[in-house]
Motif scaffolding. Structure first.
Motif, PDB file in Angstrom:
ATOM      1  N   LEU A 251       0.847  -1.202   0.000  1.00  0.00           N
ATOM      2  CA  LEU A 251       0.000   0.000   0.000  1.00  0.00           C
ATOM      3  C   LEU A 251       0.879   1.247   0.000  1.00  0.00           C
ATOM      4  O   LEU A 251       1.961   1.235   0.576  1.00  0.00           O
ATOM      5  CB  LEU A 251      -0.860   0.027   1.276  1.00  0.00           C
ATOM      6  N   ASP A 252       0.363   2.336  -0.595  1.00  0.00           N
ATOM      7  CA  ASP A 252       1.067   3.613  -0.479  1.00  0.00           C
ATOM      8  C   ASP A 252       0.945   4.084   0.970  1.00  0.00           C
ATOM      9  O   ASP A 252      -0.086   3.864   1.597  1.00  0.00           O
ATOM     10  CB  ASP A 252       0.427   4.660  -1.405  1.00  0.00           C
ATOM     11  N   ASN A 253       1.972   4.724   1.493  1.00  0.00           N
ATOM     12  CA  ASN A 253       1.943   5.174   2.886  1.00  0.00           C
ATOM     13  C   ASN A 253       1.241   6.522   2.986  1.00  0.00           C
ATOM     14  O   ASN A 253       1.849   7.567   2.768  1.00  0.00           O
ATOM     15  CB  ASN A 253       3.386   5.266   3.412  1.00  0.00           C
ATOM     16  N   MET A 254      -0.071   6.456   3.285  1.00  0.00           N
ATOM     17  CA  MET A 254      -0.875   7.682   3.400  1.00  0.00           C
ATOM     18  C   MET A 254      -1.830   7.489   4.585  1.00  0.00           C
ATOM     19  O   MET A 254      -2.049   6.349   5.003  1.00  0.00           O
ATOM     20  CB  MET A 254      -1.695   7.883   2.122  1.00  0.00           C
ATOM     21  N   PRO A 255      -2.403   8.587   5.109  1.00  0.00           N
ATOM     22  CA  PRO A 255      -3.255   8.436   6.297  1.00  0.00           C
ATOM     23  C   PRO A 255      -4.367   7.395   6.107  1.00  0.00           C
ATOM     24  O   PRO A 255      -4.574   6.540   6.966  1.00  0.00           O
ATOM     25  CB  PRO A 255      -3.846   9.841   6.489  1.00  0.00           C
ATOM     26  N   GLY A 256      -5.060   7.440   4.967  1.00  0.00           N
ATOM     27  CA  GLY A 256      -6.188   6.528   4.753  1.00  0.00           C
ATOM     28  C   GLY A 256      -5.749   5.075   4.708  1.00  0.00           C
ATOM     29  O   GLY A 256      -6.339   4.200   5.357  1.00  0.00           O
ATOM     30  N   THR A 257      -4.671   4.815   3.957  1.00  0.00           N
ATOM     31  CA  THR A 257      -4.217   3.419   3.824  1.00  0.00           C
ATOM     32  C   THR A 257      -3.639   2.916   5.147  1.00  0.00           C
ATOM     33  O   THR A 257      -3.840   1.768   5.519  1.00  0.00           O
ATOM     34  CB  THR A 257      -3.151   3.296   2.724  1.00  0.00           C
ATOM     35  N   LEU A 258      -2.937   3.800   5.872  1.00  0.00           N
ATOM     36  CA  LEU A 258      -2.348   3.383   7.149  1.00  0.00           C
ATOM     37  C   LEU A 258      -3.462   3.031   8.138  1.00  0.00           C
ATOM     38  O   LEU A 258      -3.392   2.009   8.829  1.00  0.00           O
ATOM     39  CB  LEU A 258      -1.433   4.497   7.698  1.00  0.00           C
ATOM     40  N   SER A 259      -4.534   3.851   8.183  1.00  0.00           N
ATOM     41  CA  SER A 259      -5.669   3.546   9.065  1.00  0.00           C
ATOM     42  C   SER A 259      -6.262   2.195   8.696  1.00  0.00           C
ATOM     43  O   SER A 259      -6.491   1.347   9.563  1.00  0.00           O
ATOM     44  CB  SER A 259      -6.782   4.594   8.922  1.00  0.00           C
ATOM     45  N   SER A 260      -6.508   1.995   7.396  1.00  0.00           N
ATOM     46  CA  SER A 260      -7.131   0.736   6.959  1.00  0.00           C
ATOM     47  C   SER A 260      -6.239  -0.444   7.303  1.00  0.00           C
ATOM     48  O   SER A 260      -6.718  -1.496   7.721  1.00  0.00           O
ATOM     49  CB  SER A 260      -7.378   0.747   5.454  1.00  0.00           C
ATOM     50  N   TRP A 261      -4.939  -0.267   7.119  1.00  0.00           N
ATOM     51  CA  TRP A 261      -3.990  -1.357   7.393  1.00  0.00           C
ATOM     52  C   TRP A 261      -3.995  -1.714   8.878  1.00  0.00           C
ATOM     53  O   TRP A 261      -4.009  -2.874   9.255  1.00  0.00           O
ATOM     54  CB  TRP A 261      -2.588  -0.951   6.923  1.00  0.00           C
TER      55      TRP A 261
END
Ligand code: CUA
Length: 346
Positions: free
Chosen positions: A302-312
């Motif tokens: 995943l790209d390291n961004m707020p949305g993806t980090l939260s989902s991860w």
């Protein structure tokens, strides 16, 4: 009212040859392909391998052309009903011996010698004072340790390797669980990572750029999502970067970041991850001291961004089923603060 009718035009399809050429062109031009092609070498080792490949393709191509030409001659003769002059026993025997034994043996000898020469170049020992990066394979991520010339630990990161451009870099490879294999197609050949064994390889990037690497030994369910990048940057930039990576994590600058750090330390995150400079020092999972400076999460998944980090954090299994990271249950505000804190760690 009846729905508007689509105009029916006669369908024209491209001839298959043109369609295939189009697809090939699209693939060849796409940057995704360009960044992981062993045929676009970015360093001397990959270039030696690519040259060997093209040499073999050229010789194989010439042999193919000769065989096709002989076949064409035979077909033309058959068509013209031309009776060839029969060969004597000695002529037939010599023909079979020369074209079936001598020529293939010569060609294979050339292939073996050139392969051995390339292999010798790849396994050549590195100078002792070279920068060493120790890479440890885990299911399914890469632990990256920078060592100084005496072998002392300097900095730790994960899944993203940085090297100085134009300098040979020694890579020491280990595995913590099962066999993995380390491959940066544009920079070197594959080297296996075997538990309990330390294998050495080296890379050198001739030009700055980002080179994609991939685990190349089946290592379980998420083998395909075990990627990494190697960024080759000018030496001064590399030195400054390494110095930053060696530092402990920065202190929270806002109240939210401060709350985020508390969430990290009291939740299950701190049982597996380390953030140097805090009480979290576990080494089971990637070191997060400078997670904010990384481009991707979960080994290139995943790209390291707020949305993806939260989902991860909430549901790693949705992105990488079988991953050893469990889901973390967090309230909205806690999650927001945690993500804000983690991404501030540059
Ligand atoms: Cu690690 Cu495949």
């Amino acid at each position: 009212m009846s729905p508007p009718q689509e105009k029916c035009l006669p369908r024209k399809s491209l001839p298959p040859g043109i369609a295939a050429a189009g697809i090939w062109l699209i693939c060849a031009c796409s940057s995704t392909y360009a960044s992981q092609s062993a045929l676009q070498p970015g360093g001397p080792l990959a270039k030696a391998i690519a040259d060997l490949f093209w040499g073999m393709v050229a010789i194989g191509g010439i042999i193919l052309l000769i065989v096709l030409a002989m076949l064409a001659v035979a077909l033309l003769r058959a068509r013209n009903k031309a009776e060839p002059k029969p060969l004597t026993f000695t002529q037939s025997r010599n023909l079979v011996f020369v074209s079936g034994v001598v020529i293939p043996a010569l060609i294979l000898t050339v292939f073996v010698i050139s392969s051995a020469a390339v292999n010798r170049e790849i396994v050549a020992p590195m100078p002792e004072h070279a920068l060493t990066i120790q890479v440890t394979g885990h299911q399914w991520w890469w632990e990256v340790d920078y060592l100084d010339t005496e072998g002392n630990h300097v900095a730790k990161t994960a899944n993203e390797i940085r090297i100085p451009v134009g300098k040979p870099v020694r890579i020491a490879l280990e595995a913590s669980d099962v066999i993995h294999s380390f491959w940066i197609p544009q920079l070197n050949g594959k080297t296996d990572m075997v538990p309990g064994k330390r294998n050495l390889t080296w890379v050198k990037a001739d030009r700055p750029g980002s080179y994609r690497g991939q685990c190349t030994e089946f290592c379980g369910k998420q083998h395909a999502k075990m990627a990494f990048t190697v960024d080759a940057v000018p030496e001064e930039e590399f030195d400054a970067w390494l110095q930053r990576q060696a530092q402990p994590a920065r202190e929270p600058a806002t109240e939210n970041e401060s709350k985020g750090r508390q969430v990290f330390l009291r939740s299950s995150c701190a049982m597996c991850h380390a953030i140097r400079g805090t009480s979290a020092l576990a080494s089971v999972a990637p070191d997060l001291t400078h997670i904010g400076s990384r481009k991707t999460l979960a080994a290139g998944t995943l790209d390291n961004m707020p949305g993806t980090l939260s989902s991860w954090i909430l549901s790693p299994q949705s992105f990488k089923p079988g991953s050893h990271m469990p889901a973390t249950v967090l309230a909205g505000e806690d999650l927001g603060n945690l993500v804000e804190y983690l991404l501030s760690l540059e």
